[in-house]
Design a protein around this motif. Structure first.
Motif, PDB file in Angstrom:
ATOM      1  N   ASP A 189      10.260   4.865  -2.897  1.00  0.00           N
ATOM      2  CA  ASP A 189      10.269   5.619  -1.643  1.00  0.00           C
ATOM      3  C   ASP A 189      10.399   4.684  -0.438  1.00  0.00           C
ATOM      4  O   ASP A 189      11.072   5.016   0.541  1.00  0.00           O
ATOM      5  CB  ASP A 189       8.977   6.429  -1.511  1.00  0.00           C
ATOM      6  CG  ASP A 189       8.861   7.515  -2.570  1.00  0.00           C
ATOM      7  OD1 ASP A 189       9.878   8.180  -2.842  1.00  0.00           O
ATOM      8  OD2 ASP A 189       7.766   7.682  -3.140  1.00  0.00           O
ATOM      9  N   TYR A 190       9.716   3.546  -0.512  1.00  0.00           N
ATOM     10  CA  TYR A 190       9.773   2.533   0.546  1.00  0.00           C
ATOM     11  C   TYR A 190       9.796   1.168  -0.128  1.00  0.00           C
ATOM     12  O   TYR A 190       9.070   0.950  -1.111  1.00  0.00           O
ATOM     13  CB  TYR A 190       8.554   2.610   1.463  1.00  0.00           C
ATOM     14  CG  TYR A 190       8.435   3.902   2.236  1.00  0.00           C
ATOM     15  CD1 TYR A 190       9.037   4.050   3.477  1.00  0.00           C
ATOM     16  CD2 TYR A 190       7.703   4.970   1.725  1.00  0.00           C
ATOM     17  CE1 TYR A 190       8.930   5.240   4.194  1.00  0.00           C
ATOM     18  CE2 TYR A 190       7.586   6.162   2.429  1.00  0.00           C
ATOM     19  CZ  TYR A 190       8.201   6.290   3.666  1.00  0.00           C
ATOM     20  OH  TYR A 190       8.088   7.473   4.362  1.00  0.00           O
ATOM     21  N   PRO A 191      10.580   0.223   0.389  1.00  0.00           N
ATOM     22  CA  PRO A 191      10.606  -1.111  -0.222  1.00  0.00           C
ATOM     23  C   PRO A 191       9.289  -1.861   0.022  1.00  0.00           C
ATOM     24  O   PRO A 191       8.643  -1.694   1.052  1.00  0.00           O
ATOM     25  CB  PRO A 191      11.777  -1.808   0.480  1.00  0.00           C
ATOM     26  CG  PRO A 191      11.909  -1.095   1.788  1.00  0.00           C
ATOM     27  CD  PRO A 191      11.513   0.323   1.528  1.00  0.00           C
ATOM     28  N   MET A 192       8.935  -2.660  -0.936  1.00  0.00           N
ATOM     29  CA  MET A 192       7.681  -3.406  -0.891  1.00  0.00           C
ATOM     30  C   MET A 192       7.605  -4.360   0.309  1.00  0.00           C
ATOM     31  O   MET A 192       6.526  -4.662   0.809  1.00  0.00           O
ATOM     32  CB  MET A 192       7.549  -4.199  -2.192  1.00  0.00           C
ATOM     33  CG  MET A 192       6.278  -4.954  -2.382  1.00  0.00           C
ATOM     34  SD  MET A 192       6.337  -5.821  -3.967  1.00  0.00           S
ATOM     35  CE  MET A 192       7.612  -7.040  -3.625  1.00  0.00           C
TER      36      MET A 192
ATOM     37  N   ILE B 117       2.048   1.371   9.863  1.00  0.00           N
ATOM     38  CA  ILE B 117       1.557   2.722  10.168  1.00  0.00           C
ATOM     39  C   ILE B 117       2.604   3.771   9.810  1.00  0.00           C
ATOM     40  O   ILE B 117       2.298   4.802   9.201  1.00  0.00           O
ATOM     41  CB  ILE B 117       1.146   2.830  11.651  1.00  0.00           C
ATOM     42  CG1 ILE B 117      -0.099   1.963  11.917  1.00  0.00           C
ATOM     43  CG2 ILE B 117       0.882   4.280  12.039  1.00  0.00           C
ATOM     44  CD1 ILE B 117      -0.460   1.843  13.385  1.00  0.00           C
ATOM     45  N   ALA B 118       3.873   3.497  10.168  1.00  0.00           N
ATOM     46  CA  ALA B 118       4.956   4.448   9.874  1.00  0.00           C
ATOM     47  C   ALA B 118       5.121   4.633   8.370  1.00  0.00           C
ATOM     48  O   ALA B 118       5.308   5.758   7.877  1.00  0.00           O
ATOM     49  CB  ALA B 118       6.262   3.955  10.490  1.00  0.00           C
ATOM     50  N   THR B 119       5.027   3.533   7.627  1.00  0.00           N
ATOM     51  CA  THR B 119       5.147   3.607   6.161  1.00  0.00           C
ATOM     52  C   THR B 119       3.992   4.399   5.571  1.00  0.00           C
ATOM     53  O   THR B 119       4.179   5.258   4.694  1.00  0.00           O
ATOM     54  CB  THR B 119       5.173   2.191   5.557  1.00  0.00           C
ATOM     55  OG1 THR B 119       6.265   1.454   6.133  1.00  0.00           O
ATOM     56  CG2 THR B 119       5.344   2.237   4.046  1.00  0.00           C
ATOM     57  N   TYR B 120       2.787   4.121   6.051  1.00  0.00           N
ATOM     58  CA  TYR B 120       1.608   4.821   5.555  1.00  0.00           C
ATOM     59  C   TYR B 120       1.723   6.326   5.793  1.00  0.00           C
ATOM     60  O   TYR B 120       1.527   7.133   4.880  1.00  0.00           O
ATOM     61  CB  TYR B 120       0.349   4.279   6.234  1.00  0.00           C
ATOM     62  CG  TYR B 120      -0.904   5.043   5.870  1.00  0.00           C
ATOM     63  CD1 TYR B 120      -1.641   4.695   4.748  1.00  0.00           C
ATOM     64  CD2 TYR B 120      -1.317   6.143   6.628  1.00  0.00           C
ATOM     65  CE1 TYR B 120      -2.766   5.415   4.382  1.00  0.00           C
ATOM     66  CE2 TYR B 120      -2.439   6.869   6.273  1.00  0.00           C
ATOM     67  CZ  TYR B 120      -3.165   6.496   5.153  1.00  0.00           C
ATOM     68  OH  TYR B 120      -4.275   7.216   4.806  1.00  0.00           O
ATOM     69  N   LYS B 121       2.057   6.691   7.021  1.00  0.00           N
ATOM     70  CA  LYS B 121       2.149   8.118   7.375  1.00  0.00           C
ATOM     71  C   LYS B 121       3.241   8.820   6.562  1.00  0.00           C
ATOM     72  O   LYS B 121       3.070   9.954   6.100  1.00  0.00           O
ATOM     73  CB  LYS B 121       2.423   8.278   8.874  1.00  0.00           C
ATOM     74  CG  LYS B 121       1.241   7.904   9.755  1.00  0.00           C
ATOM     75  CD  LYS B 121       0.109   8.903   9.607  1.00  0.00           C
ATOM     76  CE  LYS B 121      -1.024   8.646  10.576  1.00  0.00           C
ATOM     77  NZ  LYS B 121      -2.186   9.535  10.310  1.00  0.00           N
ATOM     78  N   GLY B 122       4.380   8.120   6.405  1.00  0.00           N
ATOM     79  CA  GLY B 122       5.488   8.714   5.656  1.00  0.00           C
ATOM     80  C   GLY B 122       5.137   8.948   4.194  1.00  0.00           C
ATOM     81  O   GLY B 122       5.410  10.017   3.640  1.00  0.00           O
ATOM     82  N   LEU B 123       4.489   7.954   3.558  1.00  0.00           N
ATOM     83  CA  LEU B 123       4.134   8.103   2.151  1.00  0.00           C
ATOM     84  C   LEU B 123       3.023   9.130   1.970  1.00  0.00           C
ATOM     85  O   LEU B 123       3.067   9.949   1.036  1.00  0.00           O
ATOM     86  CB  LEU B 123       3.705   6.750   1.564  1.00  0.00           C
ATOM     87  CG  LEU B 123       3.442   6.761   0.057  1.00  0.00           C
ATOM     88  CD1 LEU B 123       4.708   7.123  -0.713  1.00  0.00           C
ATOM     89  CD2 LEU B 123       2.906   5.417  -0.411  1.00  0.00           C
ATOM     90  N   GLU B 124       2.052   9.115   2.846  1.00  0.00           N
ATOM     91  CA  GLU B 124       0.967  10.097   2.775  1.00  0.00           C
ATOM     92  C   GLU B 124       1.520  11.524   2.816  1.00  0.00           C
ATOM     93  O   GLU B 124       1.136  12.380   2.005  1.00  0.00           O
ATOM     94  CB  GLU B 124      -0.004   9.886   3.936  1.00  0.00           C
ATOM     95  CG  GLU B 124      -1.141  10.900   3.991  1.00  0.00           C
ATOM     96  CD  GLU B 124      -1.912  10.809   5.294  1.00  0.00           C
ATOM     97  OE1 GLU B 124      -3.065  10.358   5.258  1.00  0.00           O
ATOM     98  OE2 GLU B 124      -1.350  11.201   6.344  1.00  0.00           O
TER      99      GLU B 124
END
Length: 389
Positions: free
Chosen positions: A50-53, A72-79
Motif C-alpha cells: 500500500d505504501y513503500p517502506m 503522518i500522511a502515511t499513518y492516516k492513509g493506512l489507518e
C-alpha cells in the motif's frame, strides 16, 4: 475462506524478517492475502504494498522531525484503509512509534494485533508497557528474558528466537574468510565497525582510527579491516582516515559473497572494535571477542534524556551480548571513555588473552544455541491462530 493479513515493516531488516514470516504462513495455509507497508522482499512474496517502506525509514530524532509530515500522511492513509477493509489480523514488525499507535486504534476496533520485536522497555521507558497492553493482542519477542516481563504484565507473549542466529552458522572458517578479503592467512586481524549512520562515522571514526594507530605501533603486523555500508559512508570514513594514517588498513564497501560485507569482516577477524547496536550481537554470533563503544552528540543525548525521562538505561549494560549474558562479558567504553588509550588497552586483551578468549567463545556458542529457533515457523503459528479465531 480467504484470510486478510496486514503487515507493516519500517526498515530493511524488518522487510527481510517479515518476508520470511509471510512465507512461513503461506507454507501453513492457503488462501492468504497480505497488504500493508513493506519493501522488495515482502513484495516478492506476493504482498500488496500500500505504501513503500522508504516512507517509514528514518534515522535519528532530527531525521524523524524532518519526515513528520509524510509519516503522518502515511499513518492516516493506512489507518483509513485498514478500518474500511478490516484485516483478520495486523502484524507490526518493529517500528514501535508507528506500529503501536496504529495497533492501538485497530485493536480498539476489534482487529487482533501482533507486534514482533519488543521495544527495549527493559532498558528505557518501562512505562510504555501500558501502551503495549492496550495495543497488542500478542507479543513476539527475540530474547528469552523478555517473556517474563510481558507475562508479569498480563500480555500474551511468545519467544520466537532471533533470526540472525539461524542465518549465521554455528561454526565458520576464519581462513576462508581471510582469503575472500585478500588478507594474509597468518595475520592477526582486528575488525573496526564504526556503524552505518553518518552520525556514527562522524563521532567514532576518529577515536577508532587513533586506537588502530596505537595498536599498530605495538604490533606492526596487525591488520585492520573496516566494512562500510555504501560508497557514501566509505567516502565519509576515508575523509577522516586520510589525516589519521593506519598501516595495514583495509576498507570494504562491496560484497564478496552472498553475505553482507560486515559478516565477512566479522568472520575474518580475531577480535572487533564495534559500535553499540545489532552489530554487537552479530559479532557475538560469530564468536569473536569484542570491545563495544559508542558516542552521542550533546544534542542527541539531551533529546534522549528528555524523551525517556532517564539519564541511563535501567540495566547496567548497553551492548546486547552483555544484556543477554547478564554480565559484563565484554567491555563497554562509552562517551568520554571511548578514547584511544582505553580502547586500545581493551582491544589488546580481546586479541591476546587466550583464556579470556576461550571462555568468551564458549559463552557466545551457548548464546547462539539459545537464540537459534525456527523464528518464521513460530511467528506464523501465532499470527494464523489469531487470524483464524
Amino acid at each position: 475462506m480467504s484470510k486478510k493479513i496486514a503487515i507493516v515493516a519500517g526498515e530493511p531488516s524488518g522487510d527481510l524478517l517479515a518476508s520470511r514470516i509471510i512465507k512461513g504462513m503461506q507454507d501453513h495455509q492457503a488462501n492468504l492475502s497480505f497488504n500493508g507497508i513493506g519493501g522488495p522482499n515482502m513484495a516478492a512474496t506476493g504482498m500488496h504494498i500500500d505504501y513503500p517502506m522508504d516512507l517509514l525509514t528514518v534515522f535519528g530524532y532530527v531525521d524523524a522531525l524532518k519526515s513528520l509530515p509524510k509519516l503522518i500522511a502515511t499513518y492516516k492513509g493506512l489507518e483509513k484503509r485498514l478500518l474500511m477493509n478490516k484485516p483478520d489480523v495486523y502484524v507490526g514488525v518493529d517500528a514501535p512509534d508507528f506500529n503501536l499507535r496504529l495497533e492501538h486504534k485497530l485493536k480498539a476496533n476489534g482487529i487482533p494485533t501482533v507486534h514482533f520485536v519488543g521495544p527495549s522497555i527493559w532498558a528505557w521507558r518501562y512505562e510504555r508497557i501500558h501502551q503495549i497492553r492496550e495495543a497488542v493482542s500478542h507479543m513476539l519477542v527475540l530474547f528469552p528474558f523478555e517473556t517474563a516481563i510481558y507475562k508479569k504484565e498480563g500480555i500474551p507473549v511468545t519467544f520466537v528466537g532471533h533470526p540472525l542466529a539461524s542465518q549465521i552458522p554455528l561454526d565458520t572458517d576464519i581462513q576462508q574468510a581471510k582469503q575472500a578479503l585478500g588478507l594474509p592467512i597468518d595475520a592477526k586481524v582486528l575488525a573496526i565497525l564504526p556503524g552505518s549512520r553518518s552520525s556514527e562515522i562522524k563521532l567514532l571514526a576518529e577515536p577508532f582510527l587513533k586506537t588502530a594507530q596505537l595498536l599498530a605501533q605495538r604490533d606492526p603486523n596487525l591488520h585492520f579491516i573496516v566494512p562500510l555500508v555504501n560508497e557514501k559512508r566509505k567516502t565519509q570514513f576515508n575523509t577522516i582516515a586520510k589525516d589519521i594514517p593506519v598501516p595495514n588498513l583495509h576498507i570494504y564497501d562491496k560484497k564478496v559473497s552472498d553475505w553482507p560485507i560486515s559478516w565477512n569482516v566479522m568472520q575474518a577477524c580475531d577480535a572487533a572494535l564495534v559500535a553499540s547496536g545489532t552489530a554487537t550481537l552479530e559479532t557475538a554470533l560469530f564468536k569473536k571477542p569484542m570491545v563495544i563503544s559508542y558516542k552521542l552528540s550533546p544534542l542527541v543525548r539531551k533529546i534522549m534524556e528528555w524523551k525517556s525521562g532517564q539519564e541511563k538505561p535501567y540495566v547496567p549494560w548497553v551492548g546486547l551480548p552483555n544484556v543477554l549474558l547478564n554480565e559484563f562479558a565484554v567491555p563497554e567504553l562509552l562517551q568520554e571513555e571511548a578514547n584511544p588509550n582505553q580502547l586500545s588497552q581493551a582491544c589488546i586483551k580481546a586479541l591476546e588473552d587466550v583464556e579470556y578468549i576461550s571462555d568468551l567463545k564458549q559463552k557466545f556458542h551457548q548464546l547462539h544455541l539459545t537464540l537459534k529457533q525456527d523464528t518464521a515457523q513460530k511467528a506464523a503459528e501465532v499470527i494464523l491462530s489469531l487470524a483464524n479465531r
